[in-house]
Motif scaffolding. Structure first.
Motif, PDB file in Angstrom:
ATOM      1  N   UNK B 201       0.825  -1.199   0.000  1.00 37.92           N
ATOM      2  CA  UNK B 201       0.000   0.000   0.000  1.00 37.92           C
ATOM      3  C   UNK B 201       0.857   1.246   0.000  1.00 37.92           C
ATOM      4  N   UNK B 202       2.002   1.172   0.660  1.00 35.42           N
ATOM      5  CA  UNK B 202       2.851   2.344   0.723  1.00 35.42           C
ATOM      6  C   UNK B 202       3.241   2.780  -0.678  1.00 35.42           C
ATOM      7  N   UNK B 203       3.614   1.828  -1.459  1.00 36.87           N
ATOM      8  CA  UNK B 203       4.131   2.195  -2.760  1.00 36.87           C
ATOM      9  C   UNK B 203       3.035   2.743  -3.668  1.00 36.87           C
ATOM     10  N   UNK B 204       1.873   2.131  -3.607  1.00 40.58           N
ATOM     11  CA  UNK B 204       0.789   2.654  -4.420  1.00 40.58           C
ATOM     12  C   UNK B 204       0.434   4.064  -3.961  1.00 40.58           C
ATOM     13  N   UNK B 205       0.398   4.256  -2.649  1.00 39.01           N
ATOM     14  CA  UNK B 205       0.120   5.593  -2.123  1.00 39.01           C
ATOM     15  C   UNK B 205       1.186   6.574  -2.597  1.00 39.01           C
ATOM     16  N   UNK B 206       2.421   6.118  -2.661  1.00 40.79           N
ATOM     17  CA  UNK B 206       3.499   7.001  -3.115  1.00 40.79           C
ATOM     18  C   UNK B 206       3.282   7.431  -4.559  1.00 40.79           C
ATOM     19  N   UNK B 207       2.945   6.471  -5.391  1.00 37.24           N
ATOM     20  CA  UNK B 207       2.713   6.802  -6.803  1.00 37.24           C
ATOM     21  C   UNK B 207       1.540   7.774  -6.939  1.00 37.24           C
ATOM     22  N   UNK B 208       0.472   7.486  -6.219  1.00 34.05           N
ATOM     23  CA  UNK B 208      -0.706   8.351  -6.330  1.00 34.05           C
ATOM     24  C   UNK B 208      -0.397   9.729  -5.750  1.00 34.05           C
ATOM     25  N   UNK B 209       0.363   9.762  -4.664  1.00 32.65           N
ATOM     26  CA  UNK B 209       0.746  11.041  -4.081  1.00 32.65           C
ATOM     27  C   UNK B 209       1.563  11.865  -5.064  1.00 32.65           C
ATOM     28  N   UNK B 210       2.522  11.206  -5.711  1.00 34.28           N
ATOM     29  CA  UNK B 210       3.348  11.915  -6.699  1.00 34.28           C
ATOM     30  C   UNK B 210       2.478  12.387  -7.862  1.00 34.28           C
ATOM     31  N   UNK B 211       1.511  11.576  -8.227  1.00 38.06           N
ATOM     32  CA  UNK B 211       0.628  11.972  -9.327  1.00 38.06           C
ATOM     33  C   UNK B 211      -0.256  13.155  -8.927  1.00 38.06           C
ATOM     34  N   UNK B 212      -0.711  13.152  -7.682  1.00 41.74           N
ATOM     35  CA  UNK B 212      -1.627  14.221  -7.256  1.00 41.74           C
ATOM     36  C   UNK B 212      -0.969  15.593  -7.378  1.00 41.74           C
ATOM     37  N   UNK B 213       0.361  15.624  -7.271  1.00 43.91           N
ATOM     38  CA  UNK B 213       1.055  16.908  -7.340  1.00 43.91           C
ATOM     39  C   UNK B 213       0.990  17.529  -8.726  1.00 43.91           C
ATOM     40  N   UNK B 214       0.651  16.739  -9.721  1.00 47.31           N
ATOM     41  CA  UNK B 214       0.592  17.287 -11.080  1.00 47.31           C
ATOM     42  C   UNK B 214      -0.828  17.282 -11.635  1.00 47.31           C
ATOM     43  N   UNK B 215      -1.789  16.878 -10.822  1.00 46.27           N
ATOM     44  CA  UNK B 215      -3.181  16.873 -11.281  1.00 46.27           C
ATOM     45  C   UNK B 215      -3.751  18.281 -11.250  1.00 46.27           C
ATOM     46  N   UNK B 216      -4.815  18.475 -12.000  1.00 52.18           N
ATOM     47  CA  UNK B 216      -5.546  19.735 -11.919  1.00 52.18           C
ATOM     48  C   UNK B 216      -6.122  19.850 -10.509  1.00 52.18           C
TER      49      UNK B 216
END
Lengths: 349, 245
Positions: B201-216
């Motif tokens: 879960x940590x890693x998926x959260x990391x990817x999504x967290x990194x993605x959220x920084x570039x989302x609208x």
């Protein structure tokens, strides 16, 4: 007389066409302007609120605190039910507090000089992939609002509806829905207040973090490896309106190796492509794994031997399509025109 | 509680009543009141005393006998020693007058604010384009939000309790709040296997967290909320940690 009428007929038709088209175009432009102003309000105002997040028949309440102080963002989202998880962004540091796993994930991102980042914009090109419905005046939570609706024109993206507060331009409610009109995810604000300032104490974890495992990314790793030529990845073809907008390389919490991070956007939805180390899958079941997290898709696969994860608020078929078009460039080969000439850092809103 | 702490409390409550306390601190005050039964009882009693001193109707509220006696005593004291400060009054007693002047509606409304925190979440169904504080004039507008239909609370009991996840270790809370947690709170049990089993879960959260920084911005809340609200078993599905590195 008849001849004159005939001469004037095209003119009248033109006038009628203009009269019919102009309001619709103006309304569409108006809707676009409301979307833009909402994005600006969300990014540039300080606000606090609580909202319900619903998907798959399940609803949870969350809180949000968002502060802009001297150009720097502080943000905290916390689950008020269930796990008590939190997400805290303080400048260039992103943290997940996962009490249910007694863990904190910390990622430090490059500082962008205090400037607010740029975000995907709904432009004329975006309009080829969404139909922007005329704006509607609506009422939501007792507030005067405008309903803006974006209808997807192909199966590679979701539709979006948002009720925007007429006074603050902040969203009161939003829905993501699929091509069949089925709502995948809904956010409904129960309270939302624009604040002059929010104290620092608000942006601290709401639970004990003593004894939690801390998993942090190492900023230094990223700097040492930025010249790695293997980081240059591109898409072979333009993909259904998704353009490469940003490119970076950074280390995720707990990872030993940095990943290449490509960002694609169609002006509304964004897709992140993370390209990791060159290693083969251990088993066949790891070759392609797809999961939904709310309306977001996570797709894990292997491309040219590299571990690739695609994350975005798009259907899984879009994530698969993007992964299938990935290709590593050979060193020295020019990058695709769609990409920035210089690697751009991902923004840290 | 030391006298210094009591003074700080009085200062905060006074600021809250005067509308000078920021919203976030109002919430902290309300949370602390919700956690400390003694303080809450004092607050309630003095709120009711204030109302009673103005001879307002206390619909649905009964004073504790000792409070009623205190009121009688206070009234007698006031009558016999008008113009003089009551002798030997506790630090809390000075709240009776301001509460009385604030009126029953405000007092009950403040109790309503606290009630929301007892119900969990502290959410308020109010929308404002300026910073609001729980003043006597604004708290009347605060109502307990109604949950959406078919609402299901993940990982929580059916009772409307606040959920705090700190399990067994020493608990600390955000700056400015109490270390004492109410006994009625629900603590989600640590899953079997501890942190080791949750690694994916940590890693998926990391990817999504990194993605959220570039989302609208309008998408970002959605992306982060999905990770925060998604049960562990649903998040921990992409076996990144099992993938070779």
């Amino acid at each position: 007389m008849t001849a004159r009428r005939n001469r004037l007929a095209p003119l009248w038709r033109a006038v009628l066409v203009i009269a019919w088209v102009t309001p619709a175009a103006a309304l569409a432009d108006d809707a676009r302007e409301w979307l833009e102003s909402m994005n600006r309000a969300l990014a540039e105002k300080s606000y606090e609120g609580t909202f319900f997040y619903e998907r798959g028949g399940v609803s949870e309440s969350l809180c949000i605190h968002h502060r802009i102080r001297q150009g720097e963002v502080a943000e905290r989202l916390c689950a008020l039910d269930g796990s008590g998880r939190e997400f805290i962004r303080l400048g260039d540091e992103l943290s997940y507090i996962l009490p249910d796993q007694r863990t904190i994930l910390i990622e430090r991102r490059p500082r962008i000089g205090g400037l607010l980042p740029s975000f995907p914009r709904f432009d004329d090109r975006t309009a080829r992939f969404y139909r922007l419905e005329p704006i509607q005046r609506a009422r939501s939570n007792g507030r005067d609002a405008r309903l803006v609706t974006l209808v997807p024109l192909d199966p590679y993206r979701y539709g979006f509806r948002v009720w925007i507060d007429a006074r603050t331009r902040l969203p009161l409610k939003s829905e993501l829905y699929d091509r069949r009109g089925q709502v995948l995810e809904r956010i409904t604000f129960a309270s939302l207040q624009v604040s002059r300032d929010i104290p620092d104490s608000t942006f601290t974890p709401g639970v004990s973090t003593e004894g939690f495992r801390r998993i942090e990314s190492d900023r230094g790793v990223r700097l040492r490896t930025v010249s790695d030529s293997a980081s240059i990845w591109n898409l072979r073809t333009a993909l259904r309106g998704f353009r490469l907008t940003q490119r970076a390389r950074h280390t995720l919490p707990g990872a030993e190796e940095p990943v290449s991070h490509l960002v694609l956007s169609d002006g509304l939805a964004s897709v992140s492509v993370f390209i990791g180390a060159r290693l083969p899958p251990k088993s066949a079941k790891e070759i392609a794994i797809e999961r939904q997290i709310g309306a977001s898709t996570a797709y894990s696969t292997f491309v040219h031997g590299h571990h690739v994860v695609v994350v975005g608020e798009v259907p899984v078929q879009t994530a698969k399509l993007i992964a299938s078009e990935l290709s590593p460039d050979e060193p020295g080969k020019p990058q695709s025109p769609a990409e920035p000439q210089r690697p751009a850092e991902p923004s840290s809103p | 509680m030391s006298s210094k702490e009591i003074e700080e409390w009085e200062s905060q409550l006074s600021a809250m009543y005067d509308g000078e306390l920021p919203q976030a601190e109002c919430e902290l005050v309300a949370r602390r009141l919700s956690r400390d039964e003694n303080l809450r009882r004092s607050w309630e009693n003095f709120a009711l005393i204030g109302a009673a001193m103005r001879s307002e109707q206390l619909a649905g509220h009964r004073l504790a006998p000792r409070v009623a006696a205190a009121i009688s005593g206070r009234e007698a004291t006031d009558r016999s020693a008008s113009g003089r400060a009551a002798q030997g009054a506790s630090a809390w007693s000075r709240w009776a007058v301001p509460l009385g002047s604030a009126g029953l509606a405000a007092s009950i409304a403040v109790l309503g604010v606290l009630g929301m925190f007892w119900l969990g979440g502290g959410s308020m169904n109010t929308f404002s384009d300026k910073a609001e504080t729980a003043t006597a004039s604004t708290v009347n507008e605060i109502v307990i939000p109604s949950a959406p239909q078919n609402r299901t609370i993940v990982g929580a009991s059916a009772m409307p309790k606040a959920v705090l996840p700190a399990p067994d270790a020493a608990r600390t809370t955000p700056a400015g709040s109490s270390n004492v947690e109410p006994e009625s709170y629900v603590t989600p049990p640590l899953r079997e296997g501890g942190v080791g089993s949750a690694a994916p879960a940590f890693e998926l959260a990391s990817y999504v967290g990194a993605h959220s920084a570039v989302s609208a911005p309008m998408m970002r809340h959605s992306v982060i909320s999905a990770v925060i609200a998604t049960p562990q078993q649903a998040v921990a599905v992409v076996p990144m940690s099992e993938a070779p590195r």
